[in-house]
Design a protein around this motif. Structure first.
Motif, PDB file in Angstrom:
ATOM      1  N   GLY A 202      -3.080  12.091   0.457  1.00 49.46           N
ATOM      2  CA  GLY A 202      -4.455  11.759   0.795  1.00 49.46           C
ATOM      3  C   GLY A 202      -5.011  10.568   0.029  1.00 49.46           C
ATOM      4  O   GLY A 202      -6.214  10.359   0.010  1.00 49.46           O
ATOM      5  N   LYS A 203      -4.127   9.788  -0.597  1.00 48.13           N
ATOM      6  CA  LYS A 203      -4.567   8.642  -1.386  1.00 48.13           C
ATOM      7  C   LYS A 203      -3.936   7.361  -0.848  1.00 48.13           C
ATOM      8  O   LYS A 203      -2.871   7.387  -0.246  1.00 48.13           O
ATOM      9  CB  LYS A 203      -4.140   8.800  -2.844  1.00 48.13           C
ATOM     10  CG  LYS A 203      -4.727  10.011  -3.514  1.00 48.13           C
ATOM     11  CD  LYS A 203      -4.219  10.165  -4.926  1.00 48.13           C
ATOM     12  CE  LYS A 203      -4.784  11.429  -5.545  1.00 48.13           C
ATOM     13  NZ  LYS A 203      -4.430  11.575  -6.942  1.00 48.13           N
ATOM     14  N   LYS A 204      -4.613   6.243  -1.109  1.00 51.01           N
ATOM     15  CA  LYS A 204      -4.069   4.928  -0.819  1.00 51.01           C
ATOM     16  C   LYS A 204      -4.195   4.107  -2.093  1.00 51.01           C
ATOM     17  O   LYS A 204      -5.284   3.915  -2.612  1.00 51.01           O
ATOM     18  CB  LYS A 204      -4.831   4.244   0.312  1.00 51.01           C
ATOM     19  CG  LYS A 204      -4.353   2.836   0.601  1.00 51.01           C
ATOM     20  CD  LYS A 204      -5.174   2.205   1.708  1.00 51.01           C
ATOM     21  CE  LYS A 204      -4.795   0.759   1.914  1.00 51.01           C
ATOM     22  NZ  LYS A 204      -5.667   0.098   2.895  1.00 51.01           N
ATOM     23  N   ILE A 205      -3.041   3.644  -2.590  1.00 48.59           N
ATOM     24  CA  ILE A 205      -3.015   2.848  -3.806  1.00 48.59           C
ATOM     25  C   ILE A 205      -2.369   1.512  -3.454  1.00 48.59           C
ATOM     26  O   ILE A 205      -1.321   1.475  -2.817  1.00 48.59           O
ATOM     27  CB  ILE A 205      -2.216   3.544  -4.919  1.00 48.59           C
ATOM     28  CG1 ILE A 205      -2.778   4.959  -5.157  1.00 48.59           C
ATOM     29  CG2 ILE A 205      -2.252   2.736  -6.208  1.00 48.59           C
ATOM     30  CD1 ILE A 205      -1.937   5.796  -6.064  1.00 48.59           C
TER      31      ILE A 205
ATOM     32  N   LEU B 263       1.341  11.272  -7.838  1.00 44.06           N
ATOM     33  CA  LEU B 263       2.304  11.004  -6.769  1.00 44.06           C
ATOM     34  C   LEU B 263       3.730  11.183  -7.259  1.00 44.06           C
ATOM     35  O   LEU B 263       4.655  11.293  -6.448  1.00 44.06           O
ATOM     36  CB  LEU B 263       2.122   9.584  -6.215  1.00 44.06           C
ATOM     37  CG  LEU B 263       0.759   9.272  -5.616  1.00 44.06           C
ATOM     38  CD1 LEU B 263       0.765   7.883  -5.010  1.00 44.06           C
ATOM     39  CD2 LEU B 263       0.350  10.301  -4.583  1.00 44.06           C
TER      40      LEU B 263
ATOM     41  N   LEU C 211       0.621   5.206   0.624  1.00 44.50           N
ATOM     42  CA  LEU C 211      -0.226   6.258   1.172  1.00 44.50           C
ATOM     43  C   LEU C 211       0.495   7.588   1.000  1.00 44.50           C
ATOM     44  O   LEU C 211       1.593   7.787   1.540  1.00 44.50           O
ATOM     45  CB  LEU C 211      -0.494   6.002   2.655  1.00 44.50           C
ATOM     46  CG  LEU C 211      -1.288   4.726   2.934  1.00 44.50           C
ATOM     47  CD1 LEU C 211      -0.346   3.596   3.264  1.00 44.50           C
ATOM     48  CD2 LEU C 211      -2.251   4.959   4.044  1.00 44.50           C
TER      49      LEU C 211
ATOM     50  N   GLU D 256      -1.824   9.283 -10.841  1.00 44.51           N
ATOM     51  CA  GLU D 256      -2.369   9.572  -9.510  1.00 44.51           C
ATOM     52  C   GLU D 256      -1.710  10.796  -8.855  1.00 44.51           C
ATOM     53  O   GLU D 256      -1.985  11.126  -7.709  1.00 44.51           O
ATOM     54  CB  GLU D 256      -2.208   8.351  -8.600  1.00 44.51           C
ATOM     55  CG  GLU D 256      -3.040   7.166  -9.034  1.00 44.51           C
ATOM     56  CD  GLU D 256      -4.530   7.422  -8.953  1.00 44.51           C
ATOM     57  OE1 GLU D 256      -4.979   8.217  -8.098  1.00 44.51           O
ATOM     58  OE2 GLU D 256      -5.278   6.817  -9.756  1.00 44.51           O
TER      59      GLU D 256
ATOM     60  N   ASP E 138       0.850  -1.192   0.000  1.00 45.24           N
ATOM     61  CA  ASP E 138       0.000   0.000   0.000  1.00 45.24           C
ATOM     62  C   ASP E 138       0.882   1.237   0.000  1.00 45.24           C
ATOM     63  O   ASP E 138       1.835   1.334   0.774  1.00 45.24           O
ATOM     64  CB  ASP E 138      -0.901   0.033   1.233  1.00 45.24           C
ATOM     65  CG  ASP E 138      -1.912  -1.093   1.255  1.00 45.24           C
ATOM     66  OD1 ASP E 138      -2.381  -1.487   0.171  1.00 45.24           O
ATOM     67  OD2 ASP E 138      -2.233  -1.574   2.355  1.00 45.24           O
TER      68      ASP E 138
END
Length: 89
Positions: free
Chosen positions: A21-24, A68, A18, A66, A16
């Motif tokens: 503010g996202k979790k992929i 990131l 993080l 995303e 995961d």
């Protein structure tokens, strides 16, 4: 490259990420490549793929999508390399 330090949580079969503010969630085999891509340092995709045995281009595409990571443009590269000072004797 990325401008923040994400949290990378390794699980039995997944990883995961993080950040922002996202979790992929990725397959566990992506862990070494994610560590490189999210290190904050420029990464050569082909070299990372050879070193990790993972489809790094696909991971990078997802991380850019995303928001990131970002591609290293000439302007970003000059700013990054400008932070490195030459060693003196």
């Amino acid at each position: 490259m990325t401008d923040f330090e994400p949290v990378i949580q390794r699980n039995d079969t997944t990883v995961d990420v993080l950040a922002a503010g996202k979790k992929i969630t990725f397959a566990a085999k992506a862990y070494p490549a994610l560590g490189l891509l999210l290190s904050g340092h420029p990464v050569r995709i082909a070299e990372a793929a050879t070193a990790t045995g993972v489809d790094v281009a696909q991971l990078a595409e997802t991380l850019v999508k995303e928001e990131l990571c970002t591609e290293l443009t000439p302007a970003l590269s000059s700013a990054y390399t400008g932070l490195v000072t030459a060693a003196t004797s």
